[in-house]
Design an enzyme around this catalytic site. Structure first.
Site, mmCIF file in Angstrom:
data_model
loop_
_atom_site.group_PDB
_atom_site.id
_atom_site.type_symbol
_atom_site.label_atom_id
_atom_site.label_comp_id
_atom_site.label_asym_id
_atom_site.label_seq_id
_atom_site.Cartn_x
_atom_site.Cartn_y
_atom_site.Cartn_z
ATOM 1 N N HIS A 188 -6.248 22.105 -30.800
ATOM 2 C CA HIS A 188 -6.285 22.566 -32.111
ATOM 3 C C HIS A 188 -6.617 21.512 -32.966
ATOM 4 O O HIS A 188 -5.665 20.582 -33.580
ATOM 5 C CB HIS A 188 -4.542 22.913 -32.102
ATOM 6 C CG HIS A 188 -4.077 23.747 -33.262
ATOM 7 N ND1 HIS A 188 -3.032 24.443 -33.428
ATOM 8 C CD2 HIS A 188 -4.701 23.871 -34.692
ATOM 9 C CE1 HIS A 188 -3.108 25.262 -34.740
ATOM 10 N NE2 HIS A 188 -4.003 24.387 -35.318
ATOM 11 N N HIS A 221 -8.879 21.073 -36.729
ATOM 12 C CA HIS A 221 -9.569 21.571 -37.853
ATOM 13 C C HIS A 221 -10.860 20.693 -38.101
ATOM 14 O O HIS A 221 -10.536 19.596 -38.869
ATOM 15 C CB HIS A 221 -8.910 21.839 -38.910
ATOM 16 C CG HIS A 221 -7.800 22.993 -38.643
ATOM 17 N ND1 HIS A 221 -8.033 24.429 -38.760
ATOM 18 C CD2 HIS A 221 -6.521 22.514 -38.257
ATOM 19 C CE1 HIS A 221 -6.800 24.798 -38.568
ATOM 20 N NE2 HIS A 221 -5.843 23.892 -38.115
ATOM 21 N N ARG A 227 -13.506 21.742 -40.275
ATOM 22 C CA ARG A 227 -13.996 22.225 -41.558
ATOM 23 C C ARG A 227 -15.318 22.504 -41.803
ATOM 24 O O ARG A 227 -15.815 22.426 -42.701
ATOM 25 C CB ARG A 227 -13.619 20.961 -42.638
ATOM 26 C CG ARG A 227 -12.138 20.540 -42.634
ATOM 27 C CD ARG A 227 -11.083 21.548 -42.741
ATOM 28 N NE ARG A 227 -9.769 21.127 -42.715
ATOM 29 C CZ ARG A 227 -8.696 21.972 -42.641
ATOM 30 N NH1 ARG A 227 -8.669 23.300 -42.143
ATOM 31 N NH2 ARG A 227 -7.314 21.636 -42.821
ATOM 32 N N ASN A 284 -11.051 28.443 -39.265
ATOM 33 C CA ASN A 284 -10.866 28.776 -40.511
ATOM 34 C C ASN A 284 -11.822 27.735 -41.407
ATOM 35 O O ASN A 284 -11.349 26.941 -42.137
ATOM 36 C CB ASN A 284 -9.315 28.359 -40.682
ATOM 37 C CG ASN A 284 -8.724 27.312 -40.661
ATOM 38 O OD1 ASN A 284 -9.276 26.418 -39.740
ATOM 39 N ND2 ASN A 284 -7.630 26.845 -41.197
ATOM 40 N N ASP A 303 -5.878 31.194 -36.707
ATOM 41 C CA ASP A 303 -4.907 30.171 -37.041
ATOM 42 C C ASP A 303 -5.121 30.054 -38.456
ATOM 43 O O ASP A 303 -6.058 29.807 -39.343
ATOM 44 C CB ASP A 303 -5.555 28.733 -36.470
ATOM 45 C CG ASP A 303 -4.480 27.824 -36.770
ATOM 46 O OD1 ASP A 303 -3.246 27.884 -36.605
ATOM 47 O OD2 ASP A 303 -4.778 26.591 -37.352
ATOM 48 N N HIS A 341 -0.860 32.147 -34.458
ATOM 49 C CA HIS A 341 -0.002 31.283 -35.543
ATOM 50 C C HIS A 341 1.014 32.371 -36.020
ATOM 51 O O HIS A 341 0.722 33.050 -36.959
ATOM 52 C CB HIS A 341 -1.204 30.926 -37.016
ATOM 53 C CG HIS A 341 -0.537 30.545 -37.973
ATOM 54 N ND1 HIS A 341 -0.681 29.278 -38.399
ATOM 55 C CD2 HIS A 341 0.473 31.336 -38.955
ATOM 56 C CE1 HIS A 341 0.096 29.112 -39.428
ATOM 57 N NE2 HIS A 341 0.570 30.147 -39.784
ATOM 58 N N HIS A 388 1.220 25.533 -32.483
ATOM 59 C CA HIS A 388 2.179 24.684 -33.310
ATOM 60 C C HIS A 388 3.622 25.405 -33.360
ATOM 61 O O HIS A 388 4.060 25.642 -34.300
ATOM 62 C CB HIS A 388 1.676 24.465 -34.417
ATOM 63 C CG HIS A 388 1.013 25.432 -35.456
ATOM 64 N ND1 HIS A 388 -0.175 25.019 -36.183
ATOM 65 C CD2 HIS A 388 1.088 26.841 -35.630
ATOM 66 C CE1 HIS A 388 -0.474 26.141 -36.739
ATOM 67 N NE2 HIS A 388 0.116 27.146 -36.456
ATOM 68 N N ASP A 394 -2.966 19.778 -34.172
ATOM 69 C CA ASP A 394 -3.122 20.413 -35.282
ATOM 70 C C ASP A 394 -3.940 19.652 -36.579
ATOM 71 O O ASP A 394 -3.411 19.728 -37.762
ATOM 72 C CB ASP A 394 -2.020 21.318 -35.883
ATOM 73 C CG ASP A 394 -2.021 22.126 -36.937
ATOM 74 O OD1 ASP A 394 -3.453 22.502 -37.224
ATOM 75 O OD2 ASP A 394 -1.169 22.734 -37.289
ATOM 76 N N HIS A 449 -7.270 17.158 -45.078
ATOM 77 C CA HIS A 449 -7.343 17.613 -46.678
ATOM 78 C C HIS A 449 -7.672 16.564 -47.694
ATOM 79 O O HIS A 449 -7.146 15.268 -47.218
ATOM 80 C CB HIS A 449 -6.121 18.298 -47.086
ATOM 81 C CG HIS A 449 -5.727 19.598 -46.399
ATOM 82 N ND1 HIS A 449 -6.542 20.622 -46.538
ATOM 83 C CD2 HIS A 449 -4.950 19.806 -45.460
ATOM 84 C CE1 HIS A 449 -6.185 21.783 -45.842
ATOM 85 N NE2 HIS A 449 -5.098 21.318 -45.017
HETATM 86 O O1 DOR Z 1 -0.794 22.997 -41.929
HETATM 87 C C1 DOR Z 1 -1.539 23.679 -41.509
HETATM 88 N N1 DOR Z 1 -2.785 23.358 -41.785
HETATM 89 N N2 DOR Z 1 -1.424 24.670 -40.560
HETATM 90 C C2 DOR Z 1 -2.239 25.804 -40.417
HETATM 91 O O2 DOR Z 1 -2.036 26.736 -39.660
HETATM 92 C C3 DOR Z 1 -3.689 25.348 -41.020
HETATM 93 C C4 DOR Z 1 -3.890 23.973 -41.141
HETATM 94 C C5 DOR Z 1 -5.198 23.874 -42.156
HETATM 95 O O3 DOR Z 1 -6.423 24.644 -41.597
HETATM 96 O O4 DOR Z 1 -5.118 22.989 -43.088
#
Ligand code: DOR
Length: 438
Positions: A72, A74, A76, A106, A164, A191, A244, A317, A321
């Site tokens: 899990h 991300h 990006r 995503n 997700d 999710h 999660h 996870d 950001h």
């Molecule tokens: O906190 C999260 N951020 N939960 C998710 O399910 C997606 C993830 C994200 O892509 O930032």
């Protein structure tokens, strides 16, 4: 990633080798030749110190573990490369000891087509380092309306399916996804969030949210989806995995479903195992995550579930950001936190507290996630490609988020105590990361 110099022979002397899949926990020497583990045994490398071209590491006091498998993360790319891209994501993964990493769909465009799946794999392949396995979308555009072509996505290299960040709320779509998953022998990763119940939520609904006057996300929004999905699993026998997991209810539902022989599994993230909503004062969006940090009782249940194997996997996870996004007020900031680089140094504390054994923790980071995505688990076994994590359990220090390799540093664990450090990560037979003292 910059290619690292991997020696023809790598000799690890007197290392504590831990591989629960083989019942191994012993002080041994390990010889890696041209990227393969060729010898493991007590004093098995005595006399090899003078081998020309060999790199010899005195690893007394260090641990050698199978390389970790992340189900899990991300990354990006494509679409949000200012937060993370495949290159920085893989660097961060290697620094965390991961040899294999799954990238969530995503992205923009979402990974709902074989071309995006193939792009991710090809990009990672060109970079080297940890191997990337895409998790493709269950529904087109993650919109929850039309199923993707799961067979084509699997053929392109997707190892599991998830929307997700979004829940597959339609029971009919979920039923059909599980039917397809059963035929393809892959898992659907849910999710679990009833979005109707969480539309304005910024944190867990409980005493803290009520005191702060912040809209909350009730536990039932997770539990009710998991309960429904388990009935669909009973009918379809499709493999189902809870992403999660954050509530006592989920742990109890999954435990019961397993006792009934359903093909169900679950993961928990370090932040849900270590933090509660009591950390939230409403001003620091680094604590905002989906599902939200819950209460002590949920943490207790997750820990028990991890210890007894109800929750097989630890998954970070990893959700990068930008600083600007996370400086926004709670209501506007996106949910998520990075975590792939310091998972073991955070989680070791639970082993020290006696919550779970080191063997269970290593299993949750290696063989269990490998089983979920149907790949051969990294192992400490002669004859296999070296996918390994060399870990120094001794150092105690505070997490400095500026030292991370990720493009983003959004973590509420910044400044918190860590135990141990990844010294080296071997992935696909090559040194993918080595700690340089900084
Ligand atoms: O906190 C999260 N951020 N939960 C998710 O399910 C997606 C993830 C994200 O892509 O930032």
């Amino acid at each position: 990633m910059e290619p690292k110099k991997s020696p023809a022979w790598l000799v690890l002397r007197q290392v504590r080798a831990v591989d629960p899949s083989r019942g191994l926990d012993d002080t041994v020497d390990v010889l890696i030749e041209a990227g393969r583990v060729v010898r493991i045994g007590r004093n098995a490398c005595a006399g090899l110190e003078s081998l020309a071209g060999a790199r010899v590491i005195d690893a007394a006091g260090k641990w050698l573990l199978p390389g970790f498998v992340e189900v899990h993360a991300h990354f990006r790319e494509p679409g949000f490369e200012y937060k993370e891209d495949i290159e920085s994501g893989l660097k961060a993964s290697a620094a965390g000891g991961y040899a294999h990493v799954c990238a969530m769909p995503n992205t923009r465009p979402a990974n709902d087509s074989p071309s995006v799946t193939r792009h991710m794999i090809e990009r990672a392949h060109a970079l080297g380092g940890p191997r990337l396995y895409p998790i493709a979308a269950v529904t087109q555009g993650l919109k929850g309306e039309v199923l993707t072509d799961m067979a084509a996505l699997k053929a392109a290299g997707a190892v599991a399916f998830s929307d997700d960040g979004r829940c597959v709320t339609s029971s009919e779509l979920m039923r059909r996804a599980l039917q397809a998953a059963c035929a393809l022998d892959v898992a659907v990763i849910q999710h679990a969030e009833d979005h109707a119940a969480t539309a304005t939520a910024q944190m867990h609904e409980g005493d803290v949210s009520r005191r702060l006057g912040i809209p909350g996300w009730p536990r039932q929004a997770e539990d009710s989806i998991v309960a429904r999905d388990l009935e669909l699993v009973r009918a379809t026998r499709g493999r189902y995995h809870v992403a999660h997991a954050s509530t006592r209810g989920t742990v109890e539902l999954v435990r019961r479903a397993k006792q009934q022989g359903l093909p169900v599994s679950a993961e928990a993230a370090p932040h849900h195992l270590l933090l509660t909503d009591a950390s939230i004062d409403g001003t620091d969006a680094r604590y905002k995550v989906n599902p939200p940090l819950r209460e002590e009782d949920d943490v207790q249940a997750l820990r028990e579930g991890l210890a007894d194997g109800t929750i097989e996997c630890v998954a970070t996870d990893h959700a990068p950001h930008s600083a600007e996004e996370k400086l926004l007020p709670m209501a506007k900031a996106p949910p998520g936190m990075v975590g792939i680089e310091f998972c073991l140094p955070l989680m070791i504390g639970l082993v020290e507290e006696g919550v779970l054994s080191l063997a269970r923790l290593v299993d949750a980071l290696t063989a269990a996630p490998a089983r979920l995505i149907g790949i051969e688990a990294p192992a400490l076994r002669e004859g296999v490609t070296a996918n390994l994590c060399l870990f120094d359990p001794a150092p105690r220090y505070a997490l400095d988020e500026r030292s991370l390799h990720s493009k983003s540093t959004n973590t509420p664990f910044a400044g918190r105590p860590l135990t141990g450090r990844v010294q080296m990560c071997l992935a696909q037979g090559a040194i993918a990361y080595e700690y340089d003292g900084k």
